[in-house]
Design a protein around this motif. Structure first.
Motif, PDB file in Angstrom:
ATOM      1  N   UNK A 136     -18.266  40.071  43.681  1.00 55.98           N
ATOM      2  CA  UNK A 136     -18.655  38.924  43.142  1.00 55.98           C
ATOM      3  C   UNK A 136     -18.876  39.050  41.686  1.00 55.98           C
ATOM      4  N   UNK A 137     -19.174  40.427  41.197  1.00 52.01           N
ATOM      5  CA  UNK A 137     -18.865  40.789  39.682  1.00 52.01           C
ATOM      6  C   UNK A 137     -18.923  42.130  39.593  1.00 52.01           C
ATOM      7  N   UNK A 138     -18.903  42.664  38.209  1.00 54.73           N
ATOM      8  CA  UNK A 138     -18.922  44.129  37.905  1.00 54.73           C
ATOM      9  C   UNK A 138     -20.010  44.455  37.096  1.00 54.73           C
ATOM     10  N   UNK A 139     -20.486  45.635  37.344  1.00 55.33           N
ATOM     11  CA  UNK A 139     -21.721  46.054  36.400  1.00 55.33           C
ATOM     12  C   UNK A 139     -21.099  47.356  35.978  1.00 55.33           C
ATOM     13  N   UNK A 140     -21.578  47.596  34.677  1.00 52.40           N
ATOM     14  CA  UNK A 140     -20.906  48.707  33.730  1.00 52.40           C
ATOM     15  C   UNK A 140     -22.256  49.429  33.385  1.00 52.40           C
ATOM     16  N   UNK A 141     -22.319  50.999  33.624  1.00 49.59           N
ATOM     17  CA  UNK A 141     -23.695  51.361  33.442  1.00 49.59           C
ATOM     18  C   UNK A 141     -23.211  52.637  32.419  1.00 49.59           C
ATOM     19  N   UNK A 142     -24.406  52.981  31.427  1.00 46.76           N
ATOM     20  CA  UNK A 142     -24.195  54.190  30.675  1.00 46.76           C
ATOM     21  C   UNK A 142     -26.091  54.294  30.628  1.00 46.76           C
ATOM     22  N   UNK A 143     -26.504  55.568  30.315  1.00 47.06           N
ATOM     23  CA  UNK A 143     -27.817  55.605  30.355  1.00 47.06           C
ATOM     24  C   UNK A 143     -28.667  54.608  29.394  1.00 47.06           C
ATOM     25  N   UNK A 144     -29.626  53.956  30.087  1.00 49.38           N
ATOM     26  CA  UNK A 144     -30.405  52.699  29.461  1.00 49.38           C
ATOM     27  C   UNK A 144     -29.916  51.553  28.921  1.00 49.38           C
ATOM     28  N   UNK A 145     -28.421  51.430  29.379  1.00 48.32           N
ATOM     29  CA  UNK A 145     -27.967  50.089  29.026  1.00 48.32           C
ATOM     30  C   UNK A 145     -26.801  49.651  30.236  1.00 48.32           C
ATOM     31  N   UNK A 146     -26.778  48.534  30.487  1.00 49.74           N
ATOM     32  CA  UNK A 146     -26.070  47.890  31.829  1.00 49.74           C
ATOM     33  C   UNK A 146     -25.545  46.671  31.119  1.00 49.74           C
ATOM     34  N   UNK A 147     -24.063  46.628  31.610  1.00 51.38           N
ATOM     35  CA  UNK A 147     -23.320  45.543  30.980  1.00 51.38           C
ATOM     36  C   UNK A 147     -22.892  44.833  32.316  1.00 51.38           C
ATOM     37  N   UNK A 148     -23.052  43.451  32.543  1.00 53.33           N
ATOM     38  CA  UNK A 148     -22.644  42.727  33.756  1.00 53.33           C
ATOM     39  C   UNK A 148     -21.251  42.050  33.417  1.00 53.33           C
ATOM     40  N   UNK A 163      -3.207  36.343  40.046  1.00 55.25           N
ATOM     41  CA  UNK A 163      -3.378  37.989  39.967  1.00 55.25           C
ATOM     42  C   UNK A 163      -3.862  38.397  38.613  1.00 55.25           C
ATOM     43  N   UNK A 164      -4.111  37.311  37.642  1.00 58.73           N
ATOM     44  CA  UNK A 164      -4.753  37.626  36.558  1.00 58.73           C
ATOM     45  C   UNK A 164      -6.224  37.273  36.379  1.00 58.73           C
ATOM     46  N   UNK A 165      -7.035  38.323  36.161  1.00 55.39           N
ATOM     47  CA  UNK A 165      -8.426  37.897  36.202  1.00 55.39           C
ATOM     48  C   UNK A 165      -9.102  37.769  34.758  1.00 55.39           C
ATOM     49  N   UNK A 166      -9.593  36.612  34.459  1.00 56.34           N
ATOM     50  CA  UNK A 166     -10.358  36.462  33.138  1.00 56.34           C
ATOM     51  C   UNK A 166     -11.786  36.717  33.303  1.00 56.34           C
ATOM     52  N   UNK A 167     -12.145  36.686  32.061  1.00 59.71           N
ATOM     53  CA  UNK A 167     -13.813  36.792  32.069  1.00 59.71           C
ATOM     54  C   UNK A 167     -14.687  35.633  31.819  1.00 59.71           C
ATOM     55  N   UNK A 168     -15.482  35.389  32.755  1.00 57.22           N
ATOM     56  CA  UNK A 168     -16.459  34.003  32.509  1.00 57.22           C
ATOM     57  C   UNK A 168     -17.394  34.511  31.489  1.00 57.22           C
ATOM     58  N   UNK A 169     -18.267  35.809  31.788  1.00 55.79           N
ATOM     59  CA  UNK A 169     -19.257  36.069  30.878  1.00 55.79           C
ATOM     60  C   UNK A 169     -19.384  37.597  30.983  1.00 55.79           C
ATOM     61  N   UNK A 170     -19.933  38.252  29.865  1.00 56.75           N
ATOM     62  CA  UNK A 170     -20.408  39.613  29.895  1.00 56.75           C
ATOM     63  C   UNK A 170     -21.874  39.538  29.269  1.00 56.75           C
ATOM     64  N   UNK A 171     -22.719  40.330  29.889  1.00 58.89           N
ATOM     65  CA  UNK A 171     -24.112  40.066  29.379  1.00 58.89           C
ATOM     66  C   UNK A 171     -24.483  41.644  29.284  1.00 58.89           C
ATOM     67  N   UNK A 172     -25.517  41.909  28.295  1.00 53.24           N
ATOM     68  CA  UNK A 172     -26.072  43.412  28.225  1.00 53.24           C
ATOM     69  C   UNK A 172     -27.281  43.079  28.566  1.00 53.24           C
ATOM     70  N   UNK A 173     -27.877  44.294  29.551  1.00 52.68           N
ATOM     71  CA  UNK A 173     -29.314  44.393  29.862  1.00 52.68           C
ATOM     72  C   UNK A 173     -29.722  45.703  30.032  1.00 52.68           C
ATOM     73  N   UNK A 174     -30.887  46.055  30.134  1.00 55.75           N
ATOM     74  CA  UNK A 174     -31.620  47.438  30.187  1.00 55.75           C
ATOM     75  C   UNK A 174     -31.153  47.951  31.572  1.00 55.75           C
ATOM     76  N   UNK A 175     -30.754  49.150  31.574  1.00 60.05           N
ATOM     77  CA  UNK A 175     -30.479  49.787  32.827  1.00 60.05           C
ATOM     78  C   UNK A 175     -31.696  49.843  33.634  1.00 60.05           C
ATOM     79  N   UNK A 176     -31.534  49.821  35.099  1.00 57.15           N
ATOM     80  CA  UNK A 176     -32.638  49.522  36.002  1.00 57.15           C
ATOM     81  C   UNK A 176     -32.734  51.124  36.513  1.00 57.15           C
TER      82      UNK A 176
END
Length: 176
Positions: A136-148, A163-176
């Motif tokens: 459905x989507x991807x999450x990127x994590x590092x300590x204390x920050x999450x990017x969806x 075969x080419x994937x584009x980005x609809x959105x990127x959002x920054x959140x606190x890591x849970x």
């Protein structure tokens, strides 16, 4: 930022802020964050150099560009819940007139490039799957920050655009 209220800008008003440039500025913002507390309107203004304005209906600060020829909009929003420490910033690419429109006009930086940049910043990538096992989507994590990162095929046809994937959105959140 000015005291003016938000309205989308035309691409011709900011020819230097292409979808690719908007993506680069957003990634620069992400790279400098250590905790969600670092995500402030002042930092967004400093890192992105975007003229954010308040959008009272959405209760967000935003800067959005409209490309009339293609119908695409792209922009950065910042939301902070005044009653808590919850906040987020996001970069969104949308075409309200045609939800299935070919993303080519806003896909100069594709999903693979965003993923590579985030991993280069020390983020770990994980996919989020639905009950059928589809990503459905991807999450990127590092300590204390999450990017969806939400993505989709550039277009439904011809075959090579699947075969080419584009980005609809990127959002920054606190890591849970």
């Amino acid at each position: 930022m000015t005291s003016d209220t938000f309205k989308p800008s035309l691409a011709g008003d900011y020819p230097e802020i292409t979808p690719e440039e908007m993506g680069r500025r957003f990634l620069k913002l992400v790279d400098g964050l250590k905790t969600i507390d670092d995500l402030t309107l002042e930092r967004i203004l400093e890192q992105t150099k975007l003229p954010m304005k308040y959008a009272p209906l959405g209760k967000v600060y935003s800067f959005t560009i409209h490309e009339p020829k293609s119908g695409w909009y792209y922009g950065v929003d910042f939301y902070q819940d005044p009653g808590s420490s919850r906040k987020t910033a996001r970069l969104v690419f949308g075409n309200p007139a045609d939800k299935e429109a070919d993303m080519g006009p806003v896909c100069g930086v594709n999903f693979a490039a965003y993923a590579s940049a985030l991993q280069g910043m020390g983020f770990t990538m994980a996919d989020i799957r639905d009950e059928l096992g589809r990503v459905e989507d991807y999450r990127f994590y590092r300590p204390k920050i999450s990017v969806m990162v939400a993505h989709r095929h550039q277009a439904r046809s011809p075959e090579e655009k699947l075969t080419l994937f584009c980005v609809e959105s990127i959002s920054i959140h606190a890591a849970n």
